[in-house]
Scaffold this active site. Structure first.
Site, PDB file in Angstrom:
ATOM      1  N   ASP A   1     -80.649 -17.853  32.843  1.00 32.56           N
ATOM      2  CA  ASP A   1     -81.866 -17.561  32.108  1.00 32.56           C
ATOM      3  C   ASP A   1     -81.621 -16.536  31.013  1.00 32.56           C
ATOM      4  O   ASP A   1     -80.800 -15.624  31.174  1.00 32.56           O
ATOM      5  CB  ASP A   1     -82.898 -16.995  33.089  1.00 32.56           C
ATOM      6  CG  ASP A   1     -84.280 -17.582  32.878  1.00 32.56           C
ATOM      7  OD1 ASP A   1     -84.483 -18.246  31.855  1.00 32.56           O
ATOM      8  OD2 ASP A   1     -85.141 -17.368  33.747  1.00 32.56           O
TER       9      ASP A   1
ATOM     10  N   HIS B   1     -87.965 -18.319  25.714  1.00 27.81           N
ATOM     11  CA  HIS B   1     -87.281 -18.543  26.987  1.00 27.81           C
ATOM     12  C   HIS B   1     -86.146 -19.535  26.719  1.00 27.81           C
ATOM     13  O   HIS B   1     -86.358 -20.556  26.056  1.00 27.81           O
ATOM     14  CB  HIS B   1     -88.219 -19.173  28.021  1.00 27.81           C
ATOM     15  CG  HIS B   1     -89.449 -18.379  28.302  1.00 27.81           C
ATOM     16  ND1 HIS B   1     -89.666 -17.753  29.504  1.00 27.81           N
ATOM     17  CD2 HIS B   1     -90.551 -18.127  27.539  1.00 27.81           C
ATOM     18  CE1 HIS B   1     -90.848 -17.154  29.482  1.00 27.81           C
ATOM     19  NE2 HIS B   1     -91.405 -17.365  28.297  1.00 27.81           N
TER      20      HIS B   1
ATOM     21  N   CYS C   1     -88.648 -14.338  33.954  1.00 28.27           N
ATOM     22  CA  CYS C   1     -89.188 -13.774  32.716  1.00 28.27           C
ATOM     23  C   CYS C   1     -89.955 -12.461  32.899  1.00 28.27           C
ATOM     24  O   CYS C   1     -89.747 -11.529  32.102  1.00 28.27           O
ATOM     25  CB  CYS C   1     -90.026 -14.806  31.963  1.00 28.27           C
ATOM     26  SG  CYS C   1     -90.883 -16.013  32.960  1.00 28.27           S
TER      27      CYS C   1
ATOM     28  N   ARG D   1     -88.788 -21.417  44.551  1.00 26.40           N
ATOM     29  CA  ARG D   1     -89.976 -22.219  44.268  1.00 26.40           C
ATOM     30  C   ARG D   1     -90.271 -23.136  45.448  1.00 26.40           C
ATOM     31  O   ARG D   1     -89.358 -23.704  46.046  1.00 26.40           O
ATOM     32  CB  ARG D   1     -89.783 -23.041  42.992  1.00 26.40           C
ATOM     33  CG  ARG D   1     -89.578 -22.172  41.769  1.00 26.40           C
ATOM     34  CD  ARG D   1     -89.408 -22.971  40.503  1.00 26.40           C
ATOM     35  NE  ARG D   1     -89.067 -22.104  39.383  1.00 26.40           N
ATOM     36  CZ  ARG D   1     -88.726 -22.541  38.173  1.00 26.40           C
ATOM     37  NH1 ARG D   1     -88.690 -23.836  37.933  1.00 26.40           N
ATOM     38  NH2 ARG D   1     -88.424 -21.679  37.203  1.00 26.40           N
TER      39      ARG D   1
ATOM     40  N   GLN E   1     -80.947 -19.596  37.931  1.00 27.90           N
ATOM     41  CA  GLN E   1     -81.114 -20.024  36.544  1.00 27.90           C
ATOM     42  C   GLN E   1     -80.181 -19.238  35.628  1.00 27.90           C
ATOM     43  O   GLN E   1     -79.999 -18.029  35.804  1.00 27.90           O
ATOM     44  CB  GLN E   1     -82.550 -19.791  36.085  1.00 27.90           C
ATOM     45  CG  GLN E   1     -83.562 -20.741  36.678  1.00 27.90           C
ATOM     46  CD  GLN E   1     -84.920 -20.551  36.035  1.00 27.90           C
ATOM     47  OE1 GLN E   1     -85.469 -19.462  36.029  1.00 27.90           O
ATOM     48  NE2 GLN E   1     -85.473 -21.627  35.495  1.00 27.90           N
TER      49      GLN E   1
END
Length: 675
Positions: A417, A549, A368, A397, A415
């Site tokens: 995303d 998101h 993001c 992560r 992701q």
């Protein structure tokens, strides 16, 4: 004689003596209800004091079970034998009631501890709560529990259950309770009583010789616990904290009936058969290499080919739906993550910073902030909004090694995303489009069942979240309005929101009935303010956009793992890495076999030629093991007539077909993404 009024679920009111129990009321209603009853739920009637039992029935703060409140938030659970001292509403719960199964499983945990103590009197006791499909109990024992020990314990549990031993509640003064456990040598229980018992009188339950600090409630006796099985032993830390003493956790499954237990055990076996880690190795799809480190995925050629097909489809759909494709760096300055708030709210899940030229950089845990910087790279006009930025972006992560699990829980993943920047009046339409997109994804990849959850903040702990109560109320309302408008049933869950805003989660249900977290649509009123995002409105003034998101698969790795297990490795033909295997009967037919391969490849299909000097049955067996959708057998007859003998992976022999006709049918299946 003093009386109280008990209101039943149908609205009927019974006047009964003060101190009457739910068991007695059930017996008055019908002997059958009394026989089936497991536990009761009571709640105060309007205007009355809180309905409760006498002090001996008040639930205390024991750690074993969190069952004081009913599943629908109305009332609290009590033992059938608990005396009722005020006017109250009463429900007598039987196996038909969802709340009752957790009470049964909690009692099964006590039965397990009682059996272990019978066989191993020197064990030290931890805790034993119910879980989704059964129960567990933690023990400290010098020797590890073996499979043979589990068999003995399970046998003893059946023996104790057959004795129909009462589960009885007792109250002891706190000092006496601590002394009881001290003399028994149960130090962990002493610690629990000292920490968790907040009243002067402490609640215990006895099951035969076994006595446990517990608030309950429990079913009346062990005789109702019939369908259970001990499953495994795992390590656990006392209170779940590393550095504390290590315990042995015995897990058990428990259901009302043996058929329910048998069905659950069958699903477990089916889950083992579908395990993506085993199939990933057998089908040569992916691997995790210890030399590189845990939680990092290596995509092999076949897995990489499936990934390409998946991603090509998704990118085409993103463009069709008005998204712009972007790419952002894998590493960015640490200050960026301070601005976003991740270092404050998400630090434990981030890898450590990397120093580059005396500045700290960070492997990105999220995409993001990168998308925000693209939006912020120039001032936007309201005419450009909504801006929809999408990326198949790899993030990193820090997950502890104990929770890593194949493709489903990893340290590096991609992701799917997207972030949507829009005006307030556009937000509900954008959320609606995201939900529609999610349902299209599930349908395309073969999922037709799902559940939807709306996750809100925990208003009691605002320190864990960004934004004001007004922000949360407004944003949660927008998500709820959209779901209601679409007619999508959903469950609202407090305390499960992301720190920056509420979210909608879509959980798909796979081929064997397991739910998987998939799509998430998250409202964010936090980051636009932190980064000072703006757009020029129709009024010529600058305004702050709203932000959404959105992830559809969640991650490519996780979704691929789910697909492997859903299809047990037998992917539909449009996704299969090899769509057809050509099997010549012998070397004499290799020319025709190669012609078949050439025509299929020219038509755009993924095909493999098995020209090994092996018997046909061996080739078919190997193609079956590799779960290839179609096997095309060619010999003299086929070469002469221009046909192929078609065999399907699950349907078996389909007979001879003209090659052109087979190619046409295969094209239809691929283009329509037939499941």
């Amino acid at each position: 004689m003093e009386t109280i009024h008990i209101t039943m679920p149908d609205g009927a009111v019974r006047e009964v003596p003060l101190g009457t129990t739910a068991a007695e009321i059930a017996q008055q209603i019908s002997p059958r209800l009394a026989k089936e009853a497991l536990v009761a739920r009571i709640s105060p009637v309007h205007g009355a004091a809180r309905a409760t039992a006498s002090p001996s029935a008040i639930p205390d703060a024991a750690p074993e079970a969190q069952m004081g409140a009913a599943g629908d938030g109305e009332g609290f659970l009590v033992d059938l034998r608990a005396p009722i001292d005020h006017d109250a509403r009463l429900w007598v719960l039987t196996p038909k009631d969802p709340d009752a199964i957790q009470v049964l499983r909690h009692s099964a945990a006590h039965l397990l501890a009682a059996a272990v103590l019978e066989l191993f009197p020197n064990v030290k006791l931890g805790i034993g709560p119910p879980i989704d499909t059964g129960f567990f109990y933690d023990f400290v024992r010098d020797e590890p529990f073996t499979p043979e020990d589990l068999a003995r314990i399970e046998k003893k549990m059946h023996e104790l259950a057959a004795l129909d031993i009462p589960n009885e509640r007792k109250m002891l003064p706190k000092p006496e309770a601590i002394e009881l456990y001290r003399k028994w040598g149960q130090g962990f229980k002493c610690e629990l009583v000292e920490e968790k018992a907040v009243e002067s009188m402490v609640s215990f339950y006895t099951t035969g010789k076994f006595i446990d600090f517990c608030r309950g409630p429990h079913i009346p006796s062990t005789g109702r616990i019939r369908a259970f099985k001990l499953m495994s032993v795992a390590g656990a830390y006392w209170k779940g904290q590393e550095g504390n003493p290590q315990m042995q956790r015995i897990y058990g499954a428990c259901f009302y009936t043996q058929p329910e237990l048998d069905e659950y055990l069958h699903k477990l076996e089916e889950a083992k058969r579908r395990d993506h880690r085993r199939l990933g190795a057998e089908l040569d799809l992916f691997s995790i290499e210890e030399e590189a480190g845990p939680g990092l995925i290596f995509w092999h050629p076949k897995g990489g080919l499936i990934r390409k097909v998946m991603e090509d489809w998704l990118r085409d759909e993103l463009l069709r739906c008005g998204y712009d494709l972007v790419f952002t760096p894998h590493i960015m300055r640490l200050d960026l993550w301070k601005t976003s708030g991740h270092t404050g709210f998400y630090r434990d899940n981030m890898f450590g910073p990397i120093e580059v030229e005396k500045a700290d950089y960070q492997l990105k845990p999220m995409n993001c902030p990168g998308h925000i910087l693209i939006y912020k790279s120039r001032l936007r006009s309201y005419r450009e909004l909504p801006v929809r930025l999408a990326e198949l972006g790899t993030v990193y992560r820090y997950e502890r090694s104990g929770v890593l699990h194949g493709l489903l829980r990893v340290r590096g993943f991609t992701q799917d995303d997207a972030h949507i920047f829009c005006m307030p009046e556009q937000i509900e339409a954008e959320i609606e489009a995201c939900i529609d997109f999610a349902f299209a994804v599930m349908k395309t990849f073969g999922f037709d069942k799902y559940v939807v959850e709306l996750s809100d903040w925990d208003a009691a702990h605002p320190e864990n979240y960004a934004g004001s109560a007004e922000d949360w109320g407004r944003s949660t309302g927008a998500l709820q309005n959209t779901l209601s408008k679409l007619g999508v049933p959903f469950k609202r869950i407090e305390g499960e929101a992301a720190f920056y805003g509420p979210k909608i989660d879509v959980k798909l249900i796979d081929a064997i009935g397991r739910p998987w977290q998939l799509t998430t649509v998250q409202f964010d009123f936090n980051l636009p303010g932190r980064f000072g995002l703006e757009y020029v409105g129709e009024d010529g003034n600058r305004h702050q956009p709203l932000m959404v998101h959105r992830a559809l698969w969640g991650s490519v790795e996780r979704f691929f793992g789910i697909l492997i297990e859903h299809y047990a490795g037998a992917f539909p033909v449009w996704l299969a890495p090899v769509q057809a295997e050509v099997l010549p009967l012998s070397e004499k037919f290799s020319v025709y076999a190669n012609n078949v391969v050439s025509e299929l490849r020219t038509a755009g299909f993924r095909v493999h030629l098995d020209d090994r000097n092996e018997k046909l049955q061996a080739k078919i067996r190997d193609a079956q093991l590799q779960k290839i959708p179609y096997m095309l057998i060619v010999g003299g007859k086929e070469a002469e007539s221009g046909t192929v003998s078609v065999r399907h992976q699950s349907k078996g022999d389909l007979g001879p077909r003209p090659l052109a006709e087979f190619i046409s049918d295969l094209r239809n299946q691929v283009d329509s993404r037939t499941i």
